[in-house]
Write a protein that holds these residues in place. Structure first.
Motif, PDB file in Angstrom:
ATOM      1  N   TRP A  50       0.946  -1.591  -0.338  1.00  0.00           N
ATOM      2  CA  TRP A  50      -0.210   0.221  -0.238  1.00  0.00           C
ATOM      3  C   TRP A  50       0.992   1.098  -0.022  1.00  0.00           C
ATOM      4  N   THR A  54       1.265   3.632  -2.750  1.00  0.00           N
ATOM      5  CA  THR A  54       0.312   5.536  -2.764  1.00  0.00           C
ATOM      6  C   THR A  54       1.934   6.236  -3.369  1.00  0.00           C
ATOM      7  N   VAL A  62      -4.976   9.406  -4.225  1.00  0.00           N
ATOM      8  CA  VAL A  62      -4.469   9.230  -2.321  1.00  0.00           C
ATOM      9  C   VAL A  62      -5.521   9.181  -1.803  1.00  0.00           C
ATOM     10  N   ILE A  65     -11.738   8.020  -2.098  1.00  0.00           N
ATOM     11  CA  ILE A  65     -12.582   7.188  -0.836  1.00  0.00           C
ATOM     12  C   ILE A  65     -14.095   6.262  -2.214  1.00  0.00           C
ATOM     13  N   PRO A  66     -14.758   5.373  -1.611  1.00  0.00           N
ATOM     14  CA  PRO A  66     -13.028   3.971  -0.513  1.00  0.00           C
ATOM     15  C   PRO A  66     -12.160   3.973  -1.622  1.00  0.00           C
ATOM     16  N   ALA A  67     -10.890   3.359  -1.050  1.00  0.00           N
ATOM     17  CA  ALA A  67      -9.744   3.465  -1.594  1.00  0.00           C
ATOM     18  C   ALA A  67      -9.376   2.415  -2.893  1.00  0.00           C
ATOM     19  N   PHE A  69      -7.430   0.382  -5.322  1.00  0.00           N
ATOM     20  CA  PHE A  69      -6.756  -0.210  -4.997  1.00  0.00           C
ATOM     21  C   PHE A  69      -6.000  -1.114  -6.585  1.00  0.00           C
TER      22      PHE A  69
ATOM     23  N   PHE B 147       3.182   5.211   7.711  1.00  0.00           N
ATOM     24  CA  PHE B 147       2.639   4.601   7.129  1.00  0.00           C
ATOM     25  C   PHE B 147       1.252   4.219   7.857  1.00  0.00           C
ATOM     26  N   SER B 161     -11.250   2.483   5.201  1.00  0.00           N
ATOM     27  CA  SER B 161     -12.236   1.815   3.626  1.00  0.00           C
ATOM     28  C   SER B 161     -12.761   0.612   3.157  1.00  0.00           C
TER      29      SER B 161
END
Lengths: 303, 316
Positions: A50, A54, A62, A65-67, A69, B147, B161
């Motif tokens: 992650w 990032t 970065v 929302i939501p993250a 992937f 982190f 999330s």
């Protein structure tokens, strides 16, 4: 770690069972174990992945929302920002990295130069209360840094070593000498003393015998030990943050930590800086993987 | 102490030409000098950078000295010590530290040993798996702390999330009293599980295979084998790792500093962090020194236990 059930034949912990037996016996359980290992590996590695992700993400992604992937915009801007200041020229972070290289390098050199001969002497000669001395040496390494830093701070303030690379180098060397001695003593113990005796029969002095015969055999051990010392100094944070303040002395850990704390934090930059910071450590650690057990226990456990 | 012998010792020719009993004697003497010359620089550095500061701290701990106020230090006897030992604040920090140390070390041990056990049962890919698992341990606490702070962020953190996409509620990991200490334990566990794993794995792979073979001839159950062979043989090494981690966790500072700064409130303030606050934010250098000396005493006791045990293990 309860091992659930007793299965028919052997899927014992001994790793070299015949495949046939494994297949007959615990195929399901073996599969379960593999699955469990994979899940654990993913959990352990996810934060690292992650972080890398990032560091190459577009700022918008970065904070998504939501993250996100997958399917984010790849950018190298954060890495550029690590090294190049917004207005051009070198960034404060890159200066900090350079300081880290100098401080970690010189302190490791110092610890090696002081520690290796001491380790050899402890290994070869009968020193009074040797065990006590060695234990005392190792126990200095376990002192809580926050406690040591208070008098060190006052001491440095007296002699003008506050906010200087030399101050940091000295404290890191002192921090690494116990480790170097313990680790190297193990390596020296592995070299038969008879080599030196033979050399001395040939007319060399003890010192020459050490220099010409033992030392060359110790080089791989010294390299491994130095790499660990390098990693310890490189990663060190407590002394660095309390004993240094200006940008041209400060090492990378406090500089990276300094990236947060404002009202907004550029997490992409933090991630990129962390990647740049951690990468050499991982490479070095991989190089000395054979000695990891001894290294991470400060030379106390050897296998 | 220093005789300055080694640098001026005789040349090869002289030793060779000397009569047999004489070189033995002079060699022993020069050995002594050599040992002193090789050991004393390292010891001097340690005395200057570790012992002397601690002695200074010991002196300051009996005074009301303040690093910022300056001025002369007045002798206050054991005042600082009694104040600290009687302080409810300190008791609370001690409890926090205890919860943290026990929680983190127990979790790491269970997980680390579990992973090591699973890896030791694999025949292929052991090396690669081990290497992958070891990554967190090699990272600097600064990187780890930063982190995880990002990942545990209440708004855009990836952990929330993921919880969200599982239909679970958001958790304010680092800003709630209860969860902050838990987060600290989890992060420390994440970083140091590989340590226990590495050492447990060293122990597991050192168990002689013939023991398992003998047990499987006797048709001993797997649990029986684990209990009577694996555990007793790995336990000493595992205990070394656990004690080591215990000491490290006790003196931990950087992760707390980065992750929570002791907050929210004082819920994640460990003893180390409290010493820092007393020394650098409260500027009560005398009190902080006494506090530090008390911590050092705890560390010395723990280290002695650890080293004694290590010694016993090496000789036995």
């Amino acid at each position: 770690m309860a091992v659930s059930v007793d299965e028919a034949v052997s899927t014992g912990p001994a790793p070299d069972h015949t495949p046939a037996a494994r297949r007959l016996g615990g195929r399901g359980r073996s599969g379960l174990e593999v699955a469990l290992l994979i899940v654990l590996a993913v959990v352990m590695l996810f934060p690292v992945l992650w972080m890398i992700e990032t560091s190459i993400k577009d700022n918008r992604d970065v904070y998504a929302i939501p993250a996100k992937f997958f399917g984010f915009n790849v950018t190298m801007d954060h890495f550029r920002d690590v090294f190049v200041a917004p207005g051009g020229g070198r960034s404060a972070l890159s200066v900090a990295f350079l300081n880290s290289v100098v401080v970690a390098g010189v302190s490791t050199l110092l610890a090696t130069v002081l520690g290796v001969p001491a380790a050899w002497a402890y290994s070869r000669f009968s020193v009074r209360a040797k065990k006590d001395q060695l234990f005392f040496i190792l126990s200095t390494r376990f002192m809580p840094p926050v406690v040591v830093v208070v008098p060190i701070f006052l001491m440095y303030r007296q002699v003008g070593l506050i906010d200087s690379k030399i101050g940091l180098i000295l404290i890191y060397a002192a921090f690494n000498v116990p480790f170097t001695i313990w680790m190297m003593k193990g390596f020296v113990d592995e070299v038969p003393a008879e080599y030196e005796d033979a050399a001395m029969l040939d007319g060399y002095t003890r010192l020459q015998a050490f220099w010409r015969y033992t030392l060359p055999l110790l080089v791989p051990g010294i390299a491994a030990t130095a790499v660990f010392a390098l990693i310890f100094s490189w990663n060190e944070f407590v002394f660095a943050i309390f004993l240094t303040s200006s940008d041209d002395v400060r090492t990378a850990p406090p500089a990276i930590a300094g990236l947060i704390g404002g009202t907004t934090t550029d997490w992409g930059l933090v991630a990129a800086a962390s990647v740049v910071f951690a990468l050499p450590v991982l490479v070095f650690a991989y190089l000395v993987r054979k000695h990891l057990v001894a290294g991470v226990t400060l030379g106390a456990v050897r296998r | 102490m220093s005789d300055a012998v080694p640098l001026t010792t005789d040349h090869p020719g002289q030793v060779a030409s000397a009569t047999p009993p004489a070189p033995g004697r002079s060699r022993r003497l020069s050995d002594r000098g050599l040992a002193v010359a090789f050991i004393s620089p390292a010891l001097l550095l340690l005395l200057a950078m570790s012992v002397f500061p601690l002695l200074w701290a010991l002196y300051l701990s009996f005074t009301d000295y303040s690093a910022t106020r300056g001025g002369p230090a007045n002798f206050v006897g054991f005042g600082n010590y009694t104040a600290i030992l009687a302080s409810a604040q300190v008791h609370q920090r001690a409890l926090t530290t205890l919860i943290y140390v026990v929680g983190a070390v127990v979790l790491q041990t269970v997980l680390g040993f579990g992973i090591a056990y699973l890896i030791s049962r694999r025949t292929r890919g052991r090396g690669a798996l081990t290497t992958l698992f070891l990554v967190p341990m090699m990272l600097s606490p600064v990187v780890v702390g930063l982190f995880w702070r990002f990942m545990l962020d209440a708004q855009f953190g990836v952990v929330n999330s993921m919880l969200g996409s599982l239909g679970l509620g958001q958790v304010e990991w680092l800003t709630r009293q209860r969860t902050a200490l838990l987060s600290l334990i989890v992060v420390d566990t994440w970083q140091w599980t590989p340590f226990i794993m590495l050492i447990a794995l060293a122990g597991l792979t050192a168990v002689p295979k013939y023991l398992y073979e003998a047990a499987s001839i006797d048709r001993a159950s797997e649990w029986f084998r684990f209990r009577t062979i694996t555990l007793p043989l790995v336990w000493p090494l595992l205990l070394i790792a656990v004690m080591f981690r215990g000491i490290e966790a006790f003196r931990l500072f950087d992760l707390v500093y980065i992750l929570t700064s002791g907050g929210p409130g004082v819920s994640t303030e460990t003893l180390s962090f409290h010493v820092y606050k007393v020394a650098f934010l409260g500027f009560n250098t005398g009190t902080a020194s006494a506090y530090g000396i008390l911590m050092v005493l705890v560390v010395i006791v723990l280290t002695q236990l650890y080293l004694r045990y290590l010694n016993k293990l090496k000789e036995g």
